[in-house]
Structure formats: C-alpha cells, structure tokens
Scaffold this motif. Structure first.
Motif, PDB file in Angstrom:
ATOM      1  N   VAL A   1      44.562  -7.238  33.435  1.00  0.00           N
ATOM      2  CA  VAL A   1      44.908  -7.584  34.820  1.00  0.00           C
ATOM      3  C   VAL A   1      46.410  -7.427  35.051  1.00  0.00           C
ATOM      4  CG1 VAL A   1      44.951  -9.437  36.535  1.00  0.00           C
ATOM      5  CG2 VAL A   1      42.963  -9.177  35.020  1.00  0.00           C
ATOM      6  N   LEU A   2      47.200  -7.960  34.122  1.00  0.00           N
ATOM      7  CA  LEU A   2      48.653  -7.962  34.308  1.00  0.00           C
ATOM      8  C   LEU A   2      49.281  -6.587  34.104  1.00  0.00           C
ATOM      9  CD1 LEU A   2      49.692 -11.318  32.588  1.00  0.00           C
ATOM     10  CD2 LEU A   2      49.504 -10.821  35.027  1.00  0.00           C
ATOM     11  N   LEU A   3      48.731  -5.780  33.214  1.00  0.00           N
ATOM     12  CA  LEU A   3      49.321  -4.470  32.944  1.00  0.00           C
ATOM     13  C   LEU A   3      49.311  -3.555  34.164  1.00  0.00           C
ATOM     14  CD1 LEU A   3      50.642  -2.528  30.973  1.00  0.00           C
ATOM     15  CD2 LEU A   3      48.374  -1.893  30.145  1.00  0.00           C
ATOM     16  N   PRO A   4      48.173  -3.392  34.869  1.00  0.00           N
ATOM     17  CA  PRO A   4      48.212  -2.562  36.082  1.00  0.00           C
ATOM     18  C   PRO A   4      49.148  -3.129  37.154  1.00  0.00           C
ATOM     19  CG  PRO A   4      45.947  -2.908  35.366  1.00  0.00           C
ATOM     20  CD  PRO A   4      46.794  -3.835  34.559  1.00  0.00           C
ATOM     21  N   ILE A   5      49.169  -4.456  37.280  1.00  0.00           N
ATOM     22  CA  ILE A   5      50.062  -5.078  38.266  1.00  0.00           C
ATOM     23  C   ILE A   5      51.511  -4.763  37.919  1.00  0.00           C
ATOM     24  CG2 ILE A   5      50.920  -7.289  39.141  1.00  0.00           C
ATOM     25  CD1 ILE A   5      48.091  -8.386  38.819  1.00  0.00           C
ATOM     26  N   TYR A   6      51.842  -4.881  36.636  1.00  0.00           N
ATOM     27  CA  TYR A   6      53.210  -4.584  36.192  1.00  0.00           C
ATOM     28  C   TYR A   6      53.582  -3.138  36.490  1.00  0.00           C
ATOM     29  CZ  TYR A   6      56.772  -2.943  32.972  1.00  0.00           C
ATOM     30  OH  TYR A   6      57.871  -2.317  32.438  1.00  0.00           O
ATOM     31  N   LEU A   7      52.696  -2.204  36.171  1.00  0.00           N
ATOM     32  CA  LEU A   7      52.998  -0.789  36.366  1.00  0.00           C
ATOM     33  C   LEU A   7      53.151  -0.449  37.848  1.00  0.00           C
ATOM     34  CD1 LEU A   7      50.647   0.854  33.711  1.00  0.00           C
ATOM     35  CD2 LEU A   7      53.134   0.688  33.643  1.00  0.00           C
ATOM     36  N   ILE A   8      52.277  -0.982  38.669  1.00  0.00           N
ATOM     37  CA  ILE A   8      52.350  -0.714  40.115  1.00  0.00           C
ATOM     38  C   ILE A   8      53.668  -1.233  40.690  1.00  0.00           C
ATOM     39  CG2 ILE A   8      51.354  -1.303  42.360  1.00  0.00           C
ATOM     40  CD1 ILE A   8      48.597  -1.289  40.956  1.00  0.00           C
ATOM     41  N   ILE A   9      54.005  -2.476  40.354  1.00  0.00           N
ATOM     42  CA  ILE A   9      55.250  -3.072  40.861  1.00  0.00           C
ATOM     43  C   ILE A   9      56.462  -2.304  40.344  1.00  0.00           C
ATOM     44  CG2 ILE A   9      56.709  -5.124  40.839  1.00  0.00           C
ATOM     45  CD1 ILE A   9      54.182  -6.812  40.736  1.00  0.00           C
TER      46      ILE A   9
ATOM     47  N   ALA B   1      56.578   1.269  41.958  1.00  0.00           N
ATOM     48  CA  ALA B   1      56.793   1.205  43.409  1.00  0.00           C
ATOM     49  C   ALA B   1      58.225   0.790  43.721  1.00  0.00           C
ATOM     50  CB  ALA B   1      55.801   0.230  44.041  1.00  0.00           C
ATOM     51  N   PHE B   2      58.705  -0.261  43.066  1.00  0.00           N
ATOM     52  CA  PHE B   2      60.064  -0.730  43.341  1.00  0.00           C
ATOM     53  C   PHE B   2      61.108   0.273  42.870  1.00  0.00           C
ATOM     54  CE2 PHE B   2      58.055  -4.598  44.401  1.00  0.00           C
ATOM     55  CZ  PHE B   2      58.969  -5.409  45.054  1.00  0.00           C
ATOM     56  N   THR B   3      60.831   0.940  41.750  1.00  0.00           N
ATOM     57  CA  THR B   3      61.791   1.910  41.231  1.00  0.00           C
ATOM     58  C   THR B   3      61.874   3.152  42.106  1.00  0.00           C
ATOM     59  OG1 THR B   3      61.404   1.161  38.955  1.00  0.00           O
ATOM     60  CG2 THR B   3      62.417   3.316  39.239  1.00  0.00           C
ATOM     61  N   LEU B   4      60.739   3.665  42.527  1.00  0.00           N
ATOM     62  CA  LEU B   4      60.707   4.928  43.252  1.00  0.00           C
ATOM     63  C   LEU B   4      60.976   4.779  44.752  1.00  0.00           C
ATOM     64  CD1 LEU B   4      57.625   6.577  41.496  1.00  0.00           C
ATOM     65  CD2 LEU B   4      60.048   7.016  41.074  1.00  0.00           C
ATOM     66  N   TYR B   5      60.552   3.651  45.320  1.00  0.00           N
ATOM     67  CA  TYR B   5      60.626   3.517  46.780  1.00  0.00           C
ATOM     68  C   TYR B   5      61.658   2.513  47.273  1.00  0.00           C
ATOM     69  CZ  TYR B   5      56.274   6.149  46.685  1.00  0.00           C
ATOM     70  OH  TYR B   5      55.332   7.125  46.461  1.00  0.00           O
TER      71      TYR B   5
END
Length: 248
Positions: free
Chosen positions: A27-35, A38-42
């Motif tokens: 659960v936490l791994l996909p959340i970590y990757l998305i955040i 997203a924050f890094t690129l956008y």
C-alpha cells in the motif's frame, strides 16, 4: 555478544517479513512512488534546470518520508502491547536493546527498499538529461542516512503509545518538531556560559543538515550528528518500553 547479535537478527527478520505479510508495503510503496514522482516532476524545477545530481528529487524526500515513516513505525510496539507478547518478550533472556535495534533496522531497511524503488527516475534522467552518477549515488546514501534519523525518532515516539492512531500522530509530531526546531540556538545559549563567543555552526538544525547533505556539503560533524541522534533515540526507545511495562 553472539547472543545479542542472534537476538537482533531474529527481531530484524521477523519485523522485516511482517511488512510484506500484512501487505503494508504494497500500500505504502505505490503511494510513495506516486507522491515522489508527481512532486518532483510537476511541483519542482526538476525538468526546467540543469539537474545532474537530481537534487530537486532528494530535497523532497525527507518531507515525503515525514508521512511514510510514522505509518511504518506505528505498528512496531503497538502490536506487542495489544497482544501482550511484549510481556513474554521481556520475561525471556532476550536483550530488550537487541529487540529495539532489530525493529529499528527493519523499518530502516524497508525505507531503503522504498527509496531504491525510485531508481527508475534516475535511469530515465540519466538517459534524457544526463546525470553525475557518483553524485546521485552519494545523494541516495545521504538521504538514506537522514531517513535513518527519522526512523529512530519515530520508533521511539511509537513506543510511547498503546494504539495505532496515537502512535502515528505522536511519531509525526516528534518528526515535525525535529524539522521545525533549530536546536543550535539552545546549544549556543548553554555553551556560551562556559565558552566565549561559541557558535554551534548549524550542528543540530535537522532541516539545514538534511539540505546540506543532499546538496553535496558532506561534513564529518553532520555524520556524527546523525549517529548521535539515532543512538539517543534508540536509548530513549528502550527506556520508553521499560516505562510502559511499569505503567501497565
């Protein structure tokens, strides 16, 4: 000494496997990757400036793990308290210090797995914009060190609570204080009583140190600070479990 290492290894393996058995990591791994992506690129200047060391990515990591780490550590001792397995644990000839360190290392290792899962961004960046790979690797190591401090402090806070919500909130509060408070001012005030014109020179400002480490300003004092804080937090964790035992 061998018994201590054996006990530490047992607790490390038990806790590390439990993150996969209860599916928390999934659960936490996909959340970590998305955040992270997203924050890094956008929401940063990652794509608009020369960024060979991926500093924009690494500068965001402590802030992202400010939420991830309490979610990982909140169950370390709460499950022991709820199932009363800690009473059995403390009645056995097992070192409580080994248990605390083993649990801490398991959480730290899980955050390492999560951090390594972001290597895809490194590979893509190296292919499209070019990276200073040695510098990026150093930043990964320094970020991992910073997260280790957060894991130790958060595990200590979690040991003070008997329920998941309380453990999460208290861990988050401890980490927020760690980020927000510059202890240099207090150190200066105390030590200037004994040493004229003493200046701690940003020795214990966690936010400043984390920024400096991932910006390439690596100093022996910063590494000593990290080790000292982790050692102090682990000692406090042992004391917290002992206190909870006397309280219950």
């Amino acid at each position: 000494m061998r018994d201590f290492v054996d006990n530490l290894t047992v607790f490390f393996c038990k806790e590390f496997k439990s993150f996969f058995q209860n599916k928390m990591i999934y659960v936490l791994l996909p959340i970590y990757l998305i955040i992270s992506f997203a924050f890094t690129l956008y929401f940063s200047t990652f794509m608009t400036v020369a960024n060979p060391a991926m500093q924009q990515f690494f500068l965001l990591q402590p802030k992202i793990f400010l939420i991830i780490v309490p979610a990982l550590t909140m169950r370390l001792w709460v499950e022991e308290y709820k199932n009363n397995t800690w009473e059995i644990l403390l009645s056995q000839p097992i070192s409580l210090t080994a248990a605390v360190i083993g649990k801490f290392l398991a959480v730290w290792a899980i955050t390492g797995v999560m951090l390594l899962s972001s290597c895809g961004l490194w590979i893509i960046s190296a292919g499209f914009i070019g990276c200073d790979n040695i510098f990026v690797l150093a930043n990964y190591l320094m970020t991992f060190l910073i997260i280790g401090i957060m894991c130790a402090v958060s595990a200590w806070a979690a040991a003070l609570c008997f329920n998941y919500v309380g453990a999460f909130l208290l861990s988050w509060a401890f980490l927020a204080i760690l980020f927000a408070v510059n202890f240099d001012n207090y150190i200066n005030d105390v030590l200037m009583v004994f040493v004229d014109n003493f200046n701690a020179k940003t020795f214990s400002d966690f936010a400043e140190i984390s920024t400096s480490l991932v910006s390439g300003e690596i100093k022996a004092a910063f590494v000593f600070y990290a080790c000292a804080v982790m050692a102090a937090a682990l000692w406090a964790n042992v004391e917290a479990v002992e206190y909870k035992r006397s309280e219950k």
